[in-house]
Motif scaffolding. Structure first.
Motif, PDB file in Angstrom:
ATOM      1  N   LEU A 146       0.860  -1.174   0.000  1.00 55.84           N
ATOM      2  CA  LEU A 146       0.000   0.000   0.000  1.00 55.84           C
ATOM      3  C   LEU A 146       0.898   1.227   0.000  1.00 55.84           C
ATOM      4  O   LEU A 146       1.721   1.409   0.898  1.00 55.84           O
TER       5      LEU A 146
ATOM      6  N   SER B  24       0.496   4.962  -2.520  1.00 61.36           N
ATOM      7  CA  SER B  24      -0.273   6.197  -2.711  1.00 61.36           C
ATOM      8  C   SER B  24      -1.754   6.012  -2.404  1.00 61.36           C
ATOM      9  O   SER B  24      -2.452   6.968  -2.056  1.00 61.36           O
ATOM     10  N   GLY B  25      -2.267   4.802  -2.564  1.00 61.21           N
ATOM     11  CA  GLY B  25      -3.684   4.542  -2.376  1.00 61.21           C
ATOM     12  C   GLY B  25      -4.474   4.564  -3.669  1.00 61.21           C
ATOM     13  O   GLY B  25      -5.673   4.259  -3.690  1.00 61.21           O
TER      14      GLY B  25
ATOM     15  N   ASP C 170       2.610  -1.606   4.384  1.00 60.88           N
ATOM     16  CA  ASP C 170       2.163  -0.222   4.211  1.00 60.88           C
ATOM     17  C   ASP C 170       3.411   0.652   4.297  1.00 60.88           C
ATOM     18  O   ASP C 170       4.019   0.773   5.355  1.00 60.88           O
TER      19      ASP C 170
ATOM     20  N   ARG D   9       0.762   8.359   1.396  1.00 54.73           N
ATOM     21  CA  ARG D   9      -0.577   8.306   0.824  1.00 54.73           C
ATOM     22  C   ARG D   9      -0.925   9.603   0.091  1.00 54.73           C
ATOM     23  O   ARG D   9      -0.596  10.697   0.543  1.00 54.73           O
ATOM     24  N   GLU D  10      -1.585   9.461  -1.049  1.00 55.93           N
ATOM     25  CA  GLU D  10      -2.073  10.597  -1.824  1.00 55.93           C
ATOM     26  C   GLU D  10      -3.593  10.704  -1.777  1.00 55.93           C
ATOM     27  O   GLU D  10      -4.166  11.692  -2.246  1.00 55.93           O
TER      28      GLU D  10
ATOM     29  N   ARG E 275      -6.901   3.946   4.084  1.00 49.95           N
ATOM     30  CA  ARG E 275      -6.159   3.324   5.182  1.00 49.95           C
ATOM     31  C   ARG E 275      -6.459   1.831   5.213  1.00 49.95           C
ATOM     32  O   ARG E 275      -7.610   1.426   5.013  1.00 49.95           O
TER      33      ARG E 275
END
Length: 220
Positions: free
Chosen positions: A123, A125-126, A152, A156-157, A161
C-alpha cells in the motif's frame, strides 16, 4: 533457511537491497492478519477475499487457507479483482495489459451483502485501492469493504487506510519496495527495499530490461 528481518541482501546488483521481511516473517504476518479478520468480523461466514494482481492474488489465496484452518464457518471463497481499466494513469500508460476479475462460482457474479476484503502486497499512494473500489461498484454492493496489505510504506495521496497490515514500513520516495513470493517469483518469500535506479539516457542505455511490476515502480 528464511532470511531474518532487517538484514542486507547478499545478492549483487546495481542497487543494494536490504531484506525487511523474510519467509518466516511473511508467514507470521499472514497468520496474524487472518486472526484479526476473524476477530473484527466476529467470524467469517460471509467473507470474500479478493486479491489485486499480481501478488495480492497469491496473498489472498494464502489468507484463505489460514482462515479455513482457524474458522470452520469460512467457505474458502477467494478471487481476483482486476483494476486495470479503473486506474487513473491509463493516459500515461495506455498499453497496460488488461487482466481478469474472477469470482467464486457460488456467487453468480455478484458480491452483494458480502464482507469483501481486498488484498494487496504494498500500500503506497492509495490510487490502486481507489481503482479497486470503483471496480467493486460494477460487481455489486458489498455489505462491508476492508483492506489487507502485507506492507504499508506510507506516502498516501488519497484518504485510504488499511484495516490489516503485515508491517508498517517507513520509506522515502526514492526507495523501491519489492514483494517476492515463491509461487510468483521463485526463490524464498521476501520483502526487500532498494534505492530507485537513476534514469539513464537512451544514448548510454544498454539492452532493454523487462518492465518492472507495479510494486517495483511504487505505483501502489
Amino acid at each position: 533457511m528464511p532470511e531474518s528481518s532487517e538484514t542486507p541482501s547478499s545478492a549483487s546488483g546495481a542497487a543494494a537491497e536490504r531484506t525487511v521481511l523474510g519467509e518466516a516473517d511473511i508467514a507470521r504476518a499472514l497468520t496474524r492478519i487472518a486472526h484479526e479478520i476473524v476477530e473484527r468480523n466476529k467470524g467469517a461466514a460471509d467473507l470474500l477475499l479478493l486479491g489485486i494482481p499480481t501478488r495480492g492474488v497469491q496473498l489472498a489465496r494464502r489468507l484463505a487457507e489460514r482462515l479455513a484452518q482457524i474458522e470452520p464457518t469460512f467457505s474458502g471463497e477467494h478471487g481476483t479483482l482486476d483494476v486495470t481499466m479503473y486506474r487513473d494513469d491509463l493516459r500515461r500508460q495506455p498499453t497496460r495489459a488488461v487482466g481478469q476479475t474472477v469470482l467464486p462460482g457460488s456467487l453468480d457474479g455478484t458480491i452483494d451483502d458480502k464482507v469483501v476484503v481486498l488484498v494487496d502486497d504494498v500500500l503506497f499512494s492509495g490510487r490502486t485501492i481507489r481503482a479497486a473500489l470503483d471496480a467493486l461498484n460494477d460487481l455489486g454492493r458489498p455489505r462491508v469493504v476492508q483492506l489487507a496489505a502485507l506492507v504499508d510504506r506510507g506516502h498516501r495521496e488519497l484518504p485510504i487506510r488499511a484495516d490489516y497490515v503485515g508491517k508498517n514500513l517507513p520509506t522515502s520516495r526514492s526507495e523501491r519496495v519489492r514483494v517476492r513470493l515463491a509461487d510468483v517469483d521463485g526463490g524464498a518469500d521476501a520483502v526487500v527495499i532498494s534505492e530507485a535506479t537513476p534514469a539513464v539516457s537512451p544514448a548510454s542505455a544498454g539492452p532493454a530490461s523487462p518492465a518492472p511490476s507495479s510494486t517495483e515502480r511504487g505505483a501502489r
